[in-house]
Scaffold this active site. Structure first.
Site, short mmCIF file in Angstrom:
data_model
loop_
_atom_site.label_atom_id
_atom_site.label_comp_id
_atom_site.label_asym_id
_atom_site.label_seq_id
_atom_site.Cartn_x
_atom_site.Cartn_y
_atom_site.Cartn_z
N HIS A 102 -61.89 23.89 -41.44
CA HIS A 102 -63.09 23.82 -42.36
C HIS A 102 -61.99 24.08 -43.83
O HIS A 102 -61.19 24.87 -43.69
CB HIS A 102 -63.97 24.71 -42.32
N HIS A 104 -62.88 25.68 -47.70
CA HIS A 104 -63.93 26.36 -48.67
C HIS A 104 -63.76 25.46 -50.18
O HIS A 104 -62.72 25.15 -50.49
CB HIS A 104 -63.72 27.70 -48.77
P1 5GP Z 1 -62.83 31.45 -42.68
O1 5GP Z 1 -63.16 33.00 -42.57
O2 5GP Z 1 -62.82 30.92 -41.11
O3 5GP Z 1 -62.14 30.92 -43.65
O4 5GP Z 1 -64.55 30.74 -43.06
C1 5GP Z 1 -65.52 31.03 -42.12
C2 5GP Z 1 -66.89 30.89 -43.03
O5 5GP Z 1 -67.84 30.41 -42.25
C3 5GP Z 1 -67.06 32.25 -43.68
O6 5GP Z 1 -67.02 32.25 -45.11
C4 5GP Z 1 -68.47 32.40 -43.30
O7 5GP Z 1 -69.25 33.13 -44.23
C5 5GP Z 1 -68.73 31.07 -42.68
N1 5GP Z 1 -69.85 31.14 -41.74
C6 5GP Z 1 -69.77 31.95 -40.65
N2 5GP Z 1 -71.02 31.65 -39.96
C7 5GP Z 1 -71.78 30.95 -40.45
C8 5GP Z 1 -72.88 30.23 -40.13
O8 5GP Z 1 -73.63 30.67 -39.35
N3 5GP Z 1 -73.30 29.51 -41.13
C9 5GP Z 1 -72.69 29.46 -42.46
N4 5GP Z 1 -73.52 28.41 -43.12
N5 5GP Z 1 -71.66 29.84 -42.85
C10 5GP Z 1 -71.06 30.65 -41.74
#
Ligand code: 5GP
Ligand code: ZN
Length: 140
Positions: A102, A104
């Site tokens: 993903h 951001h």
């Molecule tokens: P990463 O830390 O892998 O770069 O980003 C994962 C993102 O997914 C985080 O910013 C976190 O807040 C978001 N996230 C985790 N679980 C959920 C969820 O159940 N729903 C939504 N909408 N976002 C989530």
């Protein structure tokens, strides 16, 4: 399409966990982040499950780039940030916490002092929902 049983984003794609959906096409889904760093923080994910950048197909990466441009333009119009970072955390030291590819869309303010590993603090759902509506309106 590939999915993983314990993956939270695969559950969102399957409709098993709700999300504030912004945009969807054949290969991608975009929705609000539930732990936003700033107002309007949202995500663009592949519909196929890939743990990280290295595993993702070139066609799906290109589709994420297209959706990111569409959604970022709407975030820019709806939230009027002073800048935007498009961030992809790849691997634990980079701050990756969900191992489903993903990007951001990360709205920035001049004085927000965001760090690359910005942490996850629960957001106010009413505020996230209001921002969701504003960006949806900008998507048209
Ligand atoms: P990463 O830390 O892998 O770069 O980003 C994962 C993102 O997914 C985080 O910013 C976190 O807040 C978001 N996230 C985790 N679980 C959920 C969820 O159940 N729903 C939504 N909408 N976002 C989530
Ligand atoms: Zn997944």
């Amino acid at each position: 399409m590939s999915s993983a049983p314990d993956c939270i984003f695969c559950k969102i794609i399957a409709g098993e966990i709700p999300c504030f959906k912004l945009f969807e096409d054949e290969r991608t889904l975009s929705f609000m982040d539930i732990n936003p760093f700033n107002d309007g923080h949202c995500l663009v994910i592949t519909k196929a499950h890939y743990p990280d950048l290295f595993a993702a197909s070139a066609d799906d990466l290109a589709a994420v780039a297209r959706t990111t441009q569409t959604v970022a333009a709407a975030v820019n119009s709806a939230m009027r940030p002073e800048g935007l970072n498009i961030v992809q955390a790849n691997g634990p030291a980079a701050g990756q916490s969900v191992f489903h590819y993903h990007c951001h869309v990360f709205p920035r303010r001049l004085d927000d002092e965001a760090m690359l590993n910005w942490g996850h603090n629960p957001g106010d759902m009413t505020r996230i929902e209001a921002n969701h509506q504003k960006i949806l309106a900008a998507l048209g």
